[in-house]
Design a protein around this motif. Structure first.
Motif, PDB file in Angstrom:
ATOM      1  N   UNK A 149       0.734  -1.138  -0.065  1.00 48.29           N
ATOM      2  CA  UNK A 149       0.141   0.192  -0.083  1.00 48.29           C
ATOM      3  C   UNK A 149       1.011   1.362   0.056  1.00 48.29           C
ATOM      4  N   UNK A 150       0.923   2.005  -1.326  1.00 49.31           N
ATOM      5  CA  UNK A 150       1.702   3.406  -1.039  1.00 49.31           C
ATOM      6  C   UNK A 150       0.956   4.558  -0.728  1.00 49.31           C
ATOM      7  N   UNK A 151       1.430   5.224   0.134  1.00 54.14           N
ATOM      8  CA  UNK A 151       0.664   6.401   0.581  1.00 54.14           C
ATOM      9  C   UNK A 151       1.353   7.691   0.450  1.00 54.14           C
TER      10      UNK A 151
ATOM     11  N   UNK B  28       0.356  17.887  -6.430  1.00 53.31           N
ATOM     12  CA  UNK B  28      -0.350  18.417  -7.324  1.00 53.31           C
ATOM     13  C   UNK B  28      -1.537  17.145  -7.689  1.00 53.31           C
ATOM     14  N   UNK B  29      -2.766  17.838  -8.006  1.00 50.40           N
ATOM     15  CA  UNK B  29      -4.070  16.900  -8.269  1.00 50.40           C
ATOM     16  C   UNK B  29      -3.424  15.821  -9.532  1.00 50.40           C
ATOM     17  N   UNK B  30      -3.691  14.591  -9.319  1.00 54.83           N
ATOM     18  CA  UNK B  30      -3.254  13.537 -10.473  1.00 54.83           C
ATOM     19  C   UNK B  30      -2.047  12.908  -9.993  1.00 54.83           C
ATOM     20  N   UNK B  31      -1.172  13.440  -9.130  1.00 52.07           N
ATOM     21  CA  UNK B  31      -0.082  12.815  -8.648  1.00 52.07           C
ATOM     22  C   UNK B  31      -0.047  11.161  -8.517  1.00 52.07           C
ATOM     23  N   UNK B  32      -1.169  10.773  -7.543  1.00 55.14           N
ATOM     24  CA  UNK B  32      -1.420   9.352  -7.571  1.00 55.14           C
ATOM     25  C   UNK B  32      -1.535   8.668  -8.831  1.00 55.14           C
ATOM     26  N   UNK B  33      -1.992   9.203  -9.789  1.00 56.93           N
ATOM     27  CA  UNK B  33      -2.108   8.405 -11.082  1.00 56.93           C
ATOM     28  C   UNK B  33      -0.606   8.287 -11.652  1.00 56.93           C
ATOM     29  N   UNK B  34       0.051   9.328 -11.570  1.00 55.79           N
ATOM     30  CA  UNK B  34       1.460   9.150 -12.198  1.00 55.79           C
ATOM     31  C   UNK B  34       2.225   8.244 -11.079  1.00 55.79           C
ATOM     32  N   UNK B  35       2.179   8.032 -10.063  1.00 57.56           N
ATOM     33  CA  UNK B  35       2.675   7.106  -9.295  1.00 57.56           C
ATOM     34  C   UNK B  35       2.233   5.628  -9.399  1.00 57.56           C
ATOM     35  N   UNK B  36       1.058   5.616  -9.701  1.00 51.69           N
ATOM     36  CA  UNK B  36       0.550   4.359 -10.139  1.00 51.69           C
ATOM     37  C   UNK B  36       1.140   3.887 -11.568  1.00 51.69           C
ATOM     38  N   UNK B  37       1.039   4.699 -12.306  1.00 51.91           N
ATOM     39  CA  UNK B  37       1.792   4.485 -13.836  1.00 51.91           C
ATOM     40  C   UNK B  37       3.205   3.933 -13.584  1.00 51.91           C
ATOM     41  N   UNK B  38       3.854   4.735 -12.683  1.00 48.06           N
ATOM     42  CA  UNK B  38       5.324   4.445 -12.750  1.00 48.06           C
ATOM     43  C   UNK B  38       5.418   3.116 -11.925  1.00 48.06           C
TER      44      UNK B  38
ATOM     45  N   UNK C  68       0.821  -8.815 -12.032  1.00 50.62           N
ATOM     46  CA  UNK C  68      -0.218  -9.287 -11.397  1.00 50.62           C
ATOM     47  C   UNK C  68       0.051  -8.944  -9.817  1.00 50.62           C
ATOM     48  N   UNK C  69       1.090  -8.412  -9.603  1.00 49.16           N
ATOM     49  CA  UNK C  69       1.716  -8.351  -8.087  1.00 49.16           C
ATOM     50  C   UNK C  69       0.718  -7.151  -7.657  1.00 49.16           C
ATOM     51  N   UNK C  70      -0.200  -7.278  -6.697  1.00 51.56           N
ATOM     52  CA  UNK C  70      -0.910  -6.217  -6.153  1.00 51.56           C
ATOM     53  C   UNK C  70      -0.472  -4.991  -5.608  1.00 51.56           C
ATOM     54  N   UNK C  71      -1.218  -3.898  -5.861  1.00 45.32           N
ATOM     55  CA  UNK C  71      -0.544  -2.685  -5.136  1.00 45.32           C
ATOM     56  C   UNK C  71      -1.800  -1.452  -5.093  1.00 45.32           C
ATOM     57  N   UNK C  72      -1.806  -0.995  -4.081  1.00 45.79           N
ATOM     58  CA  UNK C  72      -2.621   0.457  -4.076  1.00 45.79           C
ATOM     59  C   UNK C  72      -1.809   1.828  -3.723  1.00 45.79           C
ATOM     60  N   UNK C  73      -2.424   2.618  -4.370  1.00 47.10           N
ATOM     61  CA  UNK C  73      -1.783   4.120  -4.267  1.00 47.10           C
ATOM     62  C   UNK C  73      -2.922   4.939  -3.486  1.00 47.10           C
ATOM     63  N   UNK C  74      -2.672   5.625  -2.589  1.00 47.66           N
ATOM     64  CA  UNK C  74      -3.461   6.516  -1.901  1.00 47.66           C
ATOM     65  C   UNK C  74      -3.075   7.782  -1.780  1.00 47.66           C
ATOM     66  N   UNK C  75      -4.010   8.802  -1.094  1.00 44.59           N
ATOM     67  CA  UNK C  75      -3.450  10.019  -0.797  1.00 44.59           C
ATOM     68  C   UNK C  75      -3.861  10.460   0.685  1.00 44.59           C
ATOM     69  N   UNK C  76      -2.981  10.811   1.363  1.00 45.75           N
ATOM     70  CA  UNK C  76      -2.969  11.131   2.733  1.00 45.75           C
ATOM     71  C   UNK C  76      -2.324  12.535   3.214  1.00 45.75           C
ATOM     72  N   UNK C  77      -2.735  13.496   2.768  1.00 39.94           N
ATOM     73  CA  UNK C  77      -2.014  14.897   2.926  1.00 39.94           C
ATOM     74  C   UNK C  77      -1.904  15.252   4.496  1.00 39.94           C
TER      75      UNK C  77
ATOM     76  N   UNK D 267      -8.043  10.984   3.595  1.00 35.43           N
ATOM     77  CA  UNK D 267      -7.653   9.943   2.914  1.00 35.43           C
ATOM     78  C   UNK D 267      -8.370   9.776   1.651  1.00 35.43           C
ATOM     79  N   UNK D 268      -7.466   9.890   0.594  1.00 34.21           N
ATOM     80  CA  UNK D 268      -8.286   9.517  -0.682  1.00 34.21           C
ATOM     81  C   UNK D 268      -7.770   7.975  -1.071  1.00 34.21           C
ATOM     82  N   UNK D 269      -8.866   7.177  -1.563  1.00 33.48           N
ATOM     83  CA  UNK D 269      -8.526   6.007  -1.827  1.00 33.48           C
ATOM     84  C   UNK D 269      -9.699   5.420  -2.801  1.00 33.48           C
ATOM     85  N   UNK D 270      -9.267   4.710  -3.635  1.00 31.19           N
ATOM     86  CA  UNK D 270     -10.088   4.314  -4.830  1.00 31.19           C
ATOM     87  C   UNK D 270     -10.214   2.719  -4.562  1.00 31.19           C
ATOM     88  N   UNK D 271     -10.210   2.035  -3.362  1.00 30.88           N
ATOM     89  CA  UNK D 271     -10.528   0.837  -2.906  1.00 30.88           C
ATOM     90  C   UNK D 271     -10.882   0.578  -1.427  1.00 30.88           C
TER      91      UNK D 271
END
Length: 443
Positions: free
Chosen positions: A115-117, A123-133, A145-154, A174-178
């Motif tokens: 779980x990456x926090x 900036x808005x959209x950084x979590x998307x860039x982290x997920x892409x990397x 297939x290795x599972x991971x999640x990216x969240x925002x916790x300012x 907390x910003x999370x999509x799951x």
């Protein structure tokens, strides 16, 4: 819970120490071996009340360790906090190179779900860039297939009270999509909210935006009051009385309504610039925040204008005592500090400056270096000796009740330029001291 915090700056160090205090096993990672060695020996890179005790207690208890070993750090934590710096680029945008490098380092080494926090201000959209990397690196490693999640916790930490802010938060966003990632962070923060649930769950982009929006609002309140203060002087009103009258309205409240020499520090200037840049990129102008920036830069020169009006533009053969170098009390942080602007202008006009700060002297030596005419002194009273006037820039508690009799004798002329409105003008005048404050008509 096993936690890894990438970055041992202000946010990373406070986050790691406070999470360890609640019994978590925390590893803090930094790429600077010298930095890590200092932390292992109990030497902190920042001044923050209560933090040293927290770090020492938890390192001795085995719950908090520091390392520059990336393999060890990534292997340790099921939750990986990214808490690295996002300095302003030349165009005002947030520099994300350290955030994205941290994401890549995690992706290159992770063998189990993570779980990456994002704790850094991004900036808005950084979590998307982290997920892409991370997804790209895992694909290259043959582990798509290795599972991971990216969240925002300012973070919402105030320098000078950061430990208290973390231990007793007014909100945890907390910003999370799951749901699984959200529940993991809810569990992690539960011990900090035993009296009242302050956990606020939202979508990731809204969480990223909330941090910038909050700091922009606070910066706006400061600039608003500073602009009103200049008008109050011209109209013969007292901005302190106005502030009291405004603050009693529950719709307005009392916080961040103090007129002064402008905001500084690591957050407000950088975050306002980043939000303005993001708006430009999106084709949506933020006219108010442009004004906030302009007012703040102007406000840092207000005391200089008052000094020039009193002594004239040529300050050769003048010496000024300056109390307060940090951008605010409770910290040694001098980033964007109004004191820097004031010192530069005074020196440029030929004046000498004897400056004192309770905790920021070492930082001031690093930032300012050796400058002709600048003297950094270890006692507030030492700064006064032979000075033509006293300038108060930072509202440290020890400046609130000075020995005015000694002050008047030590100065060549009993004059105070008060950038924080610490005193009542009528009371200071009664002591025979000439007093110039911000937004306060002469008594």
């Amino acid at each position: 819970m096993k936690i890894t915090v990438v970055g041992t700056g202000y946010v990373g160090l406070v986050t790691g120490a406070c999470l360890a205090e609640m019994g978590n096993q925390v590893v803090c990672l930094d790429s600077n071996p010298g930095h890590i060695a200092a932390l292992q020996n109990g030497l902190l890179p920042i001044h923050e009340p209560g933090l040293l005790d927290l770090v020492l207690r938890n390192t001795r208890g085995g719950r908090l360790t520091f390392t520059d070993d990336v393999n060890r750090a990534v292997a340790h934590g099921s939750v990986q906090f990214i808490a690295v710096g996002t300095p302003a680029d030349e165009d005002g945008s947030a520099d994300l190179q350290h955030v994205l490098a941290a994401a890549q380092a995690i992706a290159e080494r992770m063998q189990e779900p993570r779980l990456i926090v994002n704790k850094s201000t991004v900036p808005v959209g950084t979590a998307d860039r982290v997920r892409e990397v991370i997804a790209r690196v895992l694909l290259a490693r043959g582990l798509p297939e290795l599972a991971f999640s990216v969240t925002s916790n300012p973070e919402f930490l105030k320098e000078g009270s950061a430990v208290q802010d973390f231990m007793r938060p007014d909100r945890v966003i907390v910003g999370a999509d799951n749901e699984q990632a959200a529940q993991a962070l809810r569990m992690l923060y539960a011990p900090f909210m035993r009296n009242r649930d302050r956990f606020i769950l939202m979508d990731i982009r809204s969480a990223e935006f909330t941090k910038y929006a909050s700091n922009a609002m606070l910066a706006t309140r400061i600039s608003f009051m500073n602009e009103l203060a200049l008008l109050a002087e011209k109209l013969g009103a007292d901005i302190e009385q106005v502030r009291t009258g405004m603050g009693t309205d529950p719709r307005i409240g009392t916080h961040f309504l103090y007129a002064g020499t402008g905001y500084g520090g690591s957050c407000f200037p950088k975050d306002v610039k980043a939000l303005v840049h993001a708006a430009q990129e999106a084709g949506q102008a933020l006219h108010i925040l442009h004004a906030v920036q302009a007012v703040n830069e102007r406000q840092k020169q207000v005391l200089i204008d008052k000094i020039v009006a009193r002594f004239g533009p040529d300050l050769c053969d003048r010496r000024f005592a300056l109390w307060g170098l940090a951008f605010k009390p409770g910290t040694d942080d001098m980033r964007e500090a109004p004191s820097l602007v004031i010192i530069e202008h005074l020196l440029a006009r030929g004046a000498e400056v004897a400056a004192y700060d309770p905790v920021a002297l070492a930082q001031a030596r690093r930032v300012l270096g050796e400058r002709p005419g600048l003297h950094l002194v270890s006692q507030a009273t030492s700064a006064l000796e032979g000075a033509d006037a006293l300038i108060i820039v930072t509202e440290w508690k020890e400046f609130h009740s000075p020995d005015f009799a000694h002050l008047a004798i030590a100065l060549r002329q009993p004059i105070i330029f008060d950038g924080r409105n610490l005193f009542e003008p009528a009371a200071i005048k009664a002591l025979g001291i000439e007093y110039h404050a911000i937004g306060r008509a002469p008594p």
